[in-house]
Write an enzyme that holds these catalytic residues in place. Sequence first.
Site, PDB file in Angstrom:
ATOM      1  N   ARG A 109      -2.673  -1.891  -3.507  1.00 40.13           N
ATOM      2  CA  ARG A 109      -3.772  -0.942  -3.465  1.00 40.13           C
ATOM      3  C   ARG A 109      -3.486   0.126  -4.528  1.00 40.13           C
ATOM      4  O   ARG A 109      -2.408   0.712  -4.559  1.00 40.13           O
ATOM      5  CB  ARG A 109      -3.823  -0.273  -2.102  1.00 40.13           C
ATOM      6  CG  ARG A 109      -4.927   0.716  -2.038  1.00 40.13           C
ATOM      7  CD  ARG A 109      -4.722   1.710  -0.935  1.00 40.13           C
ATOM      8  NE  ARG A 109      -6.024   2.153  -0.494  1.00 40.13           N
ATOM      9  CZ  ARG A 109      -6.411   2.165   0.744  1.00 40.13           C
ATOM     10  NH1 ARG A 109      -5.593   1.784   1.692  1.00 40.13           N
ATOM     11  NH2 ARG A 109      -7.611   2.577   1.048  1.00 40.13           N
TER      12      ARG A 109
ATOM     13  N   ASN B  37      -8.937   9.940   9.040  1.00 33.14           N
ATOM     14  CA  ASN B  37      -8.511  11.292   8.683  1.00 33.14           C
ATOM     15  C   ASN B  37      -9.239  11.721   7.421  1.00 33.14           C
ATOM     16  O   ASN B  37      -9.658  12.860   7.281  1.00 33.14           O
ATOM     17  CB  ASN B  37      -6.993  11.323   8.524  1.00 33.14           C
ATOM     18  CG  ASN B  37      -6.482  12.730   8.689  1.00 33.14           C
ATOM     19  OD1 ASN B  37      -7.079  13.541   9.412  1.00 33.14           O
ATOM     20  ND2 ASN B  37      -5.425  13.052   8.001  1.00 33.14           N
TER      21      ASN B  37
ATOM     22  N   GLU C 180      -8.685  -3.249   5.332  1.00 37.07           N
ATOM     23  CA  GLU C 180      -8.496  -3.126   3.880  1.00 37.07           C
ATOM     24  C   GLU C 180      -7.417  -4.072   3.380  1.00 37.07           C
ATOM     25  O   GLU C 180      -7.516  -4.625   2.291  1.00 37.07           O
ATOM     26  CB  GLU C 180      -8.134  -1.668   3.547  1.00 37.07           C
ATOM     27  CG  GLU C 180      -9.308  -0.741   3.799  1.00 37.07           C
ATOM     28  CD  GLU C 180      -8.881   0.703   3.999  1.00 37.07           C
ATOM     29  OE1 GLU C 180      -8.264   0.991   5.037  1.00 37.07           O
ATOM     30  OE2 GLU C 180      -9.161   1.517   3.120  1.00 37.07           O
TER      31      GLU C 180
ATOM     32  N   GLY D 191     -10.583   5.255  12.215  1.00 32.79           N
ATOM     33  CA  GLY D 191     -10.087   5.656  13.538  1.00 32.79           C
ATOM     34  C   GLY D 191     -11.136   6.347  14.384  1.00 32.79           C
ATOM     35  O   GLY D 191     -11.274   6.066  15.588  1.00 32.79           O
TER      36      GLY D 191
ATOM     37  N   HIS E 215     -12.374   4.988  -0.846  1.00 27.37           N
ATOM     38  CA  HIS E 215     -12.517   4.097   0.316  1.00 27.37           C
ATOM     39  C   HIS E 215     -13.315   2.842  -0.042  1.00 27.37           C
ATOM     40  O   HIS E 215     -13.902   2.199   0.833  1.00 27.37           O
ATOM     41  CB  HIS E 215     -13.256   4.780   1.494  1.00 27.37           C
ATOM     42  CG  HIS E 215     -12.472   5.826   2.209  1.00 27.37           C
ATOM     43  ND1 HIS E 215     -13.077   6.903   2.832  1.00 27.37           N
ATOM     44  CD2 HIS E 215     -11.150   5.969   2.396  1.00 27.37           C
ATOM     45  CE1 HIS E 215     -12.139   7.656   3.378  1.00 27.37           C
ATOM     46  NE2 HIS E 215     -10.962   7.129   3.123  1.00 27.37           N
TER      47      HIS E 215
ATOM     48  N   ASN F  44       0.856  -1.192   0.000  1.00 29.11           N
ATOM     49  CA  ASN F  44       0.000   0.000   0.000  1.00 29.11           C
ATOM     50  C   ASN F  44       0.894   1.244   0.000  1.00 29.11           C
ATOM     51  O   ASN F  44       1.444   1.614   1.028  1.00 29.11           O
ATOM     52  CB  ASN F  44      -0.893  -0.041   1.248  1.00 29.11           C
ATOM     53  CG  ASN F  44      -1.852   1.134   1.306  1.00 29.11           C
ATOM     54  OD1 ASN F  44      -1.830   2.010   0.429  1.00 29.11           O
ATOM     55  ND2 ASN F  44      -2.687   1.168   2.336  1.00 29.11           N
TER      56      ASN F  44
ATOM     57  N   ARG G  37      -9.775  18.283   5.276  1.00 29.86           N
ATOM     58  CA  ARG G  37     -10.532  18.605   4.063  1.00 29.86           C
ATOM     59  C   ARG G  37     -11.909  19.140   4.408  1.00 29.86           C
ATOM     60  O   ARG G  37     -12.554  18.659   5.348  1.00 29.86           O
ATOM     61  CB  ARG G  37     -10.691  17.358   3.181  1.00 29.86           C
ATOM     62  CG  ARG G  37      -9.434  17.009   2.432  1.00 29.86           C
ATOM     63  CD  ARG G  37      -9.570  15.679   1.710  1.00 29.86           C
ATOM     64  NE  ARG G  37      -8.700  14.688   2.302  1.00 29.86           N
ATOM     65  CZ  ARG G  37      -8.789  13.376   2.107  1.00 29.86           C
ATOM     66  NH1 ARG G  37      -9.717  12.892   1.322  1.00 29.86           N
ATOM     67  NH2 ARG G  37      -7.954  12.567   2.694  1.00 29.86           N
TER      68      ARG G  37
ATOM     69  N   ARG H  23      -9.084  12.873  18.610  1.00 26.39           N
ATOM     70  CA  ARG H  23      -8.799  12.635  20.035  1.00 26.39           C
ATOM     71  C   ARG H  23      -8.397  13.925  20.730  1.00 26.39           C
ATOM     72  O   ARG H  23      -8.904  14.262  21.798  1.00 26.39           O
ATOM     73  CB  ARG H  23      -7.645  11.640  20.150  1.00 26.39           C
ATOM     74  CG  ARG H  23      -7.975  10.418  20.921  1.00 26.39           C
ATOM     75  CD  ARG H  23      -6.858   9.447  20.835  1.00 26.39           C
ATOM     76  NE  ARG H  23      -6.209   9.494  19.509  1.00 26.39           N
ATOM     77  CZ  ARG H  23      -5.368   8.586  19.067  1.00 26.39           C
ATOM     78  NH1 ARG H  23      -5.046   7.575  19.819  1.00 26.39           N
ATOM     79  NH2 ARG H  23      -4.820   8.674  17.867  1.00 26.39           N
TER      80      ARG H  23
HETATM   81  P1  AMP Z   1      -7.431   6.808  10.624  1.00 20.77           P
HETATM   82  O1  AMP Z   1      -7.160   7.736   9.461  1.00 20.77           O
HETATM   83  O2  AMP Z   1      -8.456   5.755  10.315  1.00 20.77           O
HETATM   84  O3  AMP Z   1      -6.185   6.268  11.250  1.00 20.77           O
HETATM   85  O4  AMP Z   1      -8.123   7.725  11.761  1.00 20.77           O
HETATM   86  C1  AMP Z   1      -7.469   8.815  12.334  1.00 20.77           C
HETATM   87  C2  AMP Z   1      -8.450   9.573  13.209  1.00 20.77           C
HETATM   88  O5  AMP Z   1      -9.000   8.686  14.206  1.00 20.77           O
HETATM   89  C3  AMP Z   1      -7.816  10.736  13.966  1.00 20.77           C
HETATM   90  O6  AMP Z   1      -8.672  11.873  13.901  1.00 20.77           O
HETATM   91  C4  AMP Z   1      -7.751  10.202  15.380  1.00 20.77           C
HETATM   92  O7  AMP Z   1      -7.797  11.227  16.359  1.00 20.77           O
HETATM   93  C5  AMP Z   1      -9.019   9.391  15.431  1.00 20.77           C
HETATM   94  N1  AMP Z   1      -9.014   8.500  16.598  1.00 20.77           N
HETATM   95  C6  AMP Z   1      -8.198   7.461  16.845  1.00 20.77           C
HETATM   96  N2  AMP Z   1      -8.448   6.965  18.082  1.00 20.77           N
HETATM   97  C7  AMP Z   1      -9.426   7.737  18.625  1.00 20.77           C
HETATM   98  C8  AMP Z   1     -10.114   7.748  19.867  1.00 20.77           C
HETATM   99  N3  AMP Z   1      -9.837   6.861  20.821  1.00 20.77           N
HETATM  100  N4  AMP Z   1     -11.084   8.687  20.046  1.00 20.77           N
HETATM  101  C9  AMP Z   1     -11.365   9.582  19.094  1.00 20.77           C
HETATM  102  N5  AMP Z   1     -10.752   9.619  17.896  1.00 20.77           N
HETATM  103  C10 AMP Z   1      -9.789   8.722  17.663  1.00 20.77           C
END
Ligand code: AMP
Length: 395
Positions: free
Chosen positions: A86, A206, A380, A325, A175, A9, A236, A279
């Site tokens: 990917r 994100n 994925e 996330g 996605h 990826n 974005r 977070r």
């Molecule tokens: P990803 O791109 O799928 O890795 O997701 C990233 C996003 O998930 C970021 O905004 C992180 O702050 C959010 N995230 C990860 N863990 C948590 C959590 N425990 N509570 C709230 N948001 C989270």
Amino acid sequence: MKPSVLVVNCGSSSLKLALFDERENKLASALAERLGTQDAFARIAGDSETIALPAGANHQQALQTLISTLRERELMPDEPVSIGHRVVHGGETFREAVIIDNHVVEAIKDCAGLAPLHNPVNLSGIEATRALFPDVPQIAVFDTAYHQTLAPRAYLYALPESYYRNWHVRRYGFHGISHFFMANETARRLGKTLETTSIISAHLGNGCSITAIRDGLSVDTSMGLTPLEGLIMGTRSGDIDPGLFDYLGTCGIPEREVYNVLNHRSGLLGISGKTNDMRTLCDLADNGHEPSALAIEIFCFRLAKYVGAMMASLHRLDALVFTGGIGENSSRVRSKTLSHLGLLGFDIDAGLNGHHGRLSDGRIDKADSRFPVLVIPTNEELVIAREAARLAAHC
Ligand code: AMP
């Protein structure tokens, strides 16, 4: 020989590798980050030590380094039986995963205008593994392919039709690999077949997108020609009035700069003025930082509006599912979003929501909720590994 499938990826400045055995167990994974910069580095998962990469290392160099490290550490003793890549944009050419040959490489190049940051690096990953493993079948799995079942009413913009005919301007959606996983996994958890499963899948990371899946097929999705459309994301903006470009032009801000801001300085980061990380935003909001609270509020409200919009494509809803996330981890985002949708009959259990569905089969809805609501971690890499193994069996 141990049969294993390698998943590659390549992101714009990162590279992730994963190795699966035939029982879908992950044997090893590795990543390289900050590629193209002075600070490029690589790491094998579970290992605290970083692996030195030359300053400005590109995807091919990182890939070669990681493969030889995996071999040295005997994490990858044999050649994989297939390699799955990917690929972000398959345009209208690719409706499903394909075995890579020279024609496929040319077609991926042809789609690069639609994903200039991604398709070229995806191709450099493909070229590197073809050189390293010339006899191993290589498979391309596209992020757009799953959405190729959208009907014209969902994919066409209300623009002069020549824009579509001449320049392929349409909604593609992204996605797709994650949404496809969610459809399969929800069907499995609900004891149904994919073909009889209709869900709304919210991938909130994100980057964020939401997809209506009817009888196992994608029928509407929030991202469009590019991954900028739709939901509010980390940096974005999501949907915006296109009149903004002209108006800001009269304020002296060039179009390129506005586009850059919409991609990199908007969304949660733009509204909060602090961070794109959910977070951190929740912590800031809890400590009285009002712009952060507002960013969460706007994020959830936009998402709720899109859940409603996705209903227009479905004849039945078996579940609303959250992933990514944020979708997997933020009980606050899920409950705030669903608080706008009481009229539709969604009702979640605070305890199950607080445990992110991990105490159950993923369900967080109350017994009398009109629709099931699930939290499911996406995977994925596994979809890519499955597709690579499936297609390699035909070689
Ligand atoms: P990803 O791109 O799928 O890795 O997701 C990233 C996003 O998930 C970021 O905004 C992180 O702050 C959010 N995230 C990860 N863990 C948590 C959590 N425990 N509570 C709230 N948001 C989270």
